[in-house]
Motif scaffolding. Structure first.
Motif, mmCIF file in Angstrom:
data_model
loop_
_atom_site.group_PDB
_atom_site.id
_atom_site.type_symbol
_atom_site.label_atom_id
_atom_site.label_comp_id
_atom_site.label_asym_id
_atom_site.label_seq_id
_atom_site.Cartn_x
_atom_site.Cartn_y
_atom_site.Cartn_z
ATOM 1 N N ASN A 1 12.616 11.822 0.956
ATOM 2 C CA ASN A 1 11.404 12.115 1.730
ATOM 3 C C ASN A 1 10.473 10.911 1.777
ATOM 4 O O ASN A 1 9.876 10.616 2.819
ATOM 5 C CB ASN A 1 10.677 13.330 1.139
ATOM 6 N N ASN A 2 10.337 10.213 0.638
ATOM 7 C CA ASN A 2 9.501 9.009 0.611
ATOM 8 C C ASN A 2 10.051 7.947 1.554
ATOM 9 O O ASN A 2 9.303 7.287 2.284
ATOM 10 C CB ASN A 2 9.416 8.451 -0.810
ATOM 11 N N HIS A 3 11.385 7.790 1.538
ATOM 12 C CA HIS A 3 12.003 6.780 2.399
ATOM 13 C C HIS A 3 11.780 7.104 3.874
ATOM 14 O O HIS A 3 11.467 6.205 4.672
ATOM 15 C CB HIS A 3 13.498 6.695 2.102
ATOM 16 N N LYS A 4 11.913 8.369 4.246
ATOM 17 C CA LYS A 4 11.688 8.767 5.635
ATOM 18 C C LYS A 4 10.248 8.523 6.060
ATOM 19 O O LYS A 4 9.970 8.239 7.230
ATOM 20 C CB LYS A 4 12.047 10.252 5.810
ATOM 21 N N ALA A 5 9.326 8.633 5.073
ATOM 22 C CA ALA A 5 7.900 8.424 5.371
ATOM 23 C C ALA A 5 7.500 6.956 5.249
ATOM 24 O O ALA A 5 6.319 6.620 5.399
ATOM 25 C CB ALA A 5 7.049 9.273 4.435
ATOM 26 N N GLY A 6 8.484 6.077 4.973
ATOM 27 C CA GLY A 6 8.186 4.652 4.839
ATOM 28 C C GLY A 6 7.501 4.293 3.538
ATOM 29 O O GLY A 6 6.801 3.283 3.453
ATOM 30 N N ILE A 7 7.703 5.121 2.513
ATOM 31 C CA ILE A 7 7.065 4.902 1.209
ATOM 32 C C ILE A 7 8.103 4.372 0.214
ATOM 33 O O ILE A 7 9.180 4.964 0.051
ATOM 34 C CB ILE A 7 6.450 6.211 0.666
ATOM 35 N N ASN A 8 7.772 3.268 -0.442
ATOM 36 C CA ASN A 8 8.626 2.736 -1.507
ATOM 37 C C ASN A 8 8.347 3.503 -2.805
ATOM 38 O O ASN A 8 7.203 3.877 -3.072
ATOM 39 C CB ASN A 8 8.353 1.244 -1.735
ATOM 40 N N THR A 9 9.385 3.681 -3.619
ATOM 41 C CA THR A 9 9.220 4.381 -4.890
ATOM 42 C C THR A 9 9.619 3.450 -6.028
ATOM 43 O O THR A 9 10.730 2.914 -6.041
ATOM 44 C CB THR A 9 10.084 5.656 -4.940
ATOM 45 N N ASP B 1 0.821 -1.215 0.000
ATOM 46 C CA ASP B 1 0.000 0.000 0.000
ATOM 47 C C ASP B 1 0.853 1.262 0.000
ATOM 48 O O ASP B 1 0.542 2.230 -0.693
ATOM 49 C CB ASP B 1 -0.940 0.001 1.210
ATOM 50 N N LYS B 2 1.919 1.262 0.776
ATOM 51 C CA LYS B 2 2.767 2.454 0.876
ATOM 52 C C LYS B 2 3.828 2.431 -0.222
ATOM 53 O O LYS B 2 5.032 2.317 0.026
ATOM 54 C CB LYS B 2 3.400 2.542 2.255
ATOM 55 N N THR B 3 3.349 2.490 -1.463
ATOM 56 C CA THR B 3 4.230 2.515 -2.626
ATOM 57 C C THR B 3 3.770 3.608 -3.571
ATOM 58 O O THR B 3 2.589 3.700 -3.894
ATOM 59 C CB THR B 3 4.217 1.171 -3.374
ATOM 60 N N GLN B 4 4.699 4.453 -4.000
ATOM 61 C CA GLN B 4 4.393 5.456 -5.017
ATOM 62 C C GLN B 4 4.983 4.992 -6.327
ATOM 63 O O GLN B 4 6.172 4.681 -6.418
ATOM 64 C CB GLN B 4 4.948 6.833 -4.643
#
Length: 302
Positions: free
Chosen positions: A118-126, A69-72
């Motif tokens: 920023n994505n990594h700090k927010a726990g978001i995979n890119t 879910d936490k993937t951009q």
């Protein structure tokens, strides 16, 4: 036009890459598993290749459904871009604001790297997915490699999925791209469907649309493989036309001669004839080999 006639709720042979209609043959399952595994590894690139129409794009759509879910995701469908155009497109896909007056490789690269952090700090995979990647210029691929340089002690902050035709494999063999080729943690080449898989493929798509395989006669199913070579996109085009012709004739079932007529309308009589003759050549070769083997066997027994 033929949906109600055959009791179907939807067009089973649309060429749109709808994941609901994806037939997970052993090859497709393995391709999806390779992509999924590669994205979990520490490397920056995974690669899926295959001939035109084998289902690469549809597999990528299925992959999108399985991402955490936490993937951009940034999706690029037209890779015939310069390096700076590609970076600008990545910014657009990731929602990064920029000023056109400042456009440069360094400017866009800094913006993207900042977004990745920023994505990594927010726990978001890119994840960046590039379709038709065989059209990428070597200098553009090198720019992508540089983007994947940003990493933690455990993983790259940007994962890139390259999807393309077999020419992509040849492109990555170029000497100047050897560093990128070494970063590919998973690669898979998607082959056409086998004869048994073609039947299962047609049955699956008809089932999703509320029908069943009995709509096609057994002899027409054999003709499907012989004419299409197991390429899903070609199967869809020809089966759709065959259903239309059968509906026009008010036939309850798609017969072999109707399917061949549909194939001739789309592919041309010369192509269909050539592929049918190729089938008979293989049959004659098989009969010759079998008879030769039996001859040797009988000779040895005398």
């Amino acid at each position: 036009m033929y949906l109600n006639y055959f009791g179907l709720s939807d067009n089973p042979f649309s060429i749109a890459p709808n994941p609901d209609y994806l037939y997970m043959s052993p090859r497709h399952k393995e391709a999806l598993a390779h992509l999924t595994f590669g994205l979990r590894e520490s490397g920056g690139f995974v690669m899926l290749t295959g001939e035109v129409g084998t289902g690469k794009t549809t597999v990528s759509r299925k992959l999108l459904q399985q991402l955490p879910d936490k993937t951009q995701v940034a999706m690029i469908l037209n890779p015939t871009l310069s390096a700076i155009e590609l970076l600008a497109t990545v910014c657009d896909e990731l929602g990064i604001e920029y000023q056109n007056t400042k456009a440069s490789l360094k400017y866009f690269t800094d913006l993207i790297l900042n977004k990745l952090l920023n994505n990594h700090k927010a726990g978001i995979n890119t994840v960046l997915i590039i379709d038709e990647a065989q059209h990428l210029l070597p200098e553009v691929l090198e720019q992508l490699r540089l983007l994947t340089n940003l990493e933690t002690n455990r993983e790259k902050l940007l994962k890139v999925v390259l999807i393309g035709q077999p020419e992509l494999q040849q492109l990555l063999k170029r000497n100047e791209l050897r560093q990128l080729a070494q970063r590919i943690t998973a690669r898979y080449h998607l082959l056409p469907l086998s004869p048994g898989e073609v039947k299962s493929y047609i049955a699956h798509r008809l089932s999703v649309a509320g029908g069943d395989i009995s709509i096609f006669s057994p002899s027409s199913l054999k003709a499907v493989f012989n004419v299409t070579g197991g390429i899903p996109r070609v199967i869809n085009l020809l089966c759709d036309r065959a259903l239309t012709l059968s509906f026009t004739r008010q036939d309850a079932q798609v017969k072999r001669h109707i399917f061949l007529a549909a194939a001739q309308q789309i592919l041309g009589e010369d192509v269909v004839s050539q592929r049918q003759n190729r089938q008979w050549r293989w049959i004659l070769v098989a009969v010759f080999i079998l008879s030769t083997a039996l001859g040797y066997g009988l000779g040895g027994a005398l």
